[in-house]
Design a protein around this motif. Structure first.
Motif: not given
Length: 231
Positions: A77, A81-82, A85, A105-106, A109, A112
């Motif tokens: 991930i 991230l950019e 998804p 990390l999601i 967001r 995501w």
């Protein structure tokens, strides 16, 4: 059935296998559970959290799955991230194993969180296995989508803890042995006491010493290490 194609093909680290992973006795059950899942046995849904080696183990599971002629995909991930998804996860429910690395990390967001939730729901209708890794226990995740948070909390949870001092030195010797290098207890202790003591730094230093020893055709002795590293 043809291999399902995901939009972004990411190569696995060829060195990230179970054979190359140092496993202390206290992690033996965990590693066995992951290997069972990768072979389509054991638990279908696993949440792996903690430090040191999560990415290696997820990729090792993918290697093992693919070695059996089955289909796996590793989603780092942090690197994705950019990307969209939904596009990345299109068709993922038809895989035998899907691995999400660093799912913490999601958090926050929306795109995501929604995509992972939708993917999870689609996987419920297939035989796909899900392996999720995080630096945090699932109770500590700041996932904002309540349904996704509850789904992640329902996964079987296993903690990968940091290696202690003796285990890090043993891991250094283990990695060296795989490369065909003999590192005595005395040399391992000498290296350990003079460099950063996390496993990654030790392994990176081993790579440097391996290259130098090949160039000079020398064994890894204390005098050689001392001279090579200017210690």
């Amino acid at each position: 059935m043809p291999s399902p194609q995901l939009p972004l093909a990411l190569k696995l680290d060829t060195e990230a296998t179970f054979e190359n992973f140092y496993t202390p006795e206290r992690h033996r059950l965990l590693v066995n559970q992951l290997a069972e899942q990768a072979q389509g046995r054991g638990e279908k849904w696993i949440y792996l959290y903690g430090s040191g080696g999560r990415s290696h183990l997820l990729q090792a599971c993918c290697h093992l799955t693919e070695a059996a002629g089955r289909y796996a995909h590793y989603i780092p991930i942090a690197e994705l991230l950019e990307f969209d998804p939904e596009a990345l996860l299109e068709g993922a429910e038809f895989l035998d194993l899907l691995c999400f690395d660093d799912v913490q990390l999601i958090a926050g967001r929306e795109n995501w969180e929604r995509a992972v939730f939708n993917c999870y729901n689609k996987m419920l209708a297939t035989d796909a296995c899900l392996l999720v890794s995080s630096s945090l226990a699932h109770a500590q995740l700041r996932i904002e989508l309540p349904d996704l948070k509850s789904r992640l909390q329902s996964l079987s949870s296993y903690r990968l803890s940091e290696l202690d001092e003796a285990e890090r030195m043993a891991a250094l010797q283990f990695k060296a042995k795989i490369r065909g290098i003999m590192v005595s207890d005395a040399v391992a202790e000498y290296i350990y006491t003079r460099c950063q003591r996390d496993a990654k730094s030790l392994f990176d230093l081993l790579n440097v010493l391996d290259q130098l020893s090949l160039v000079e055709q020398r064994k890894l002795t204390i005098p050689f290490v001392k001279k090579a590293m200017n210690w």
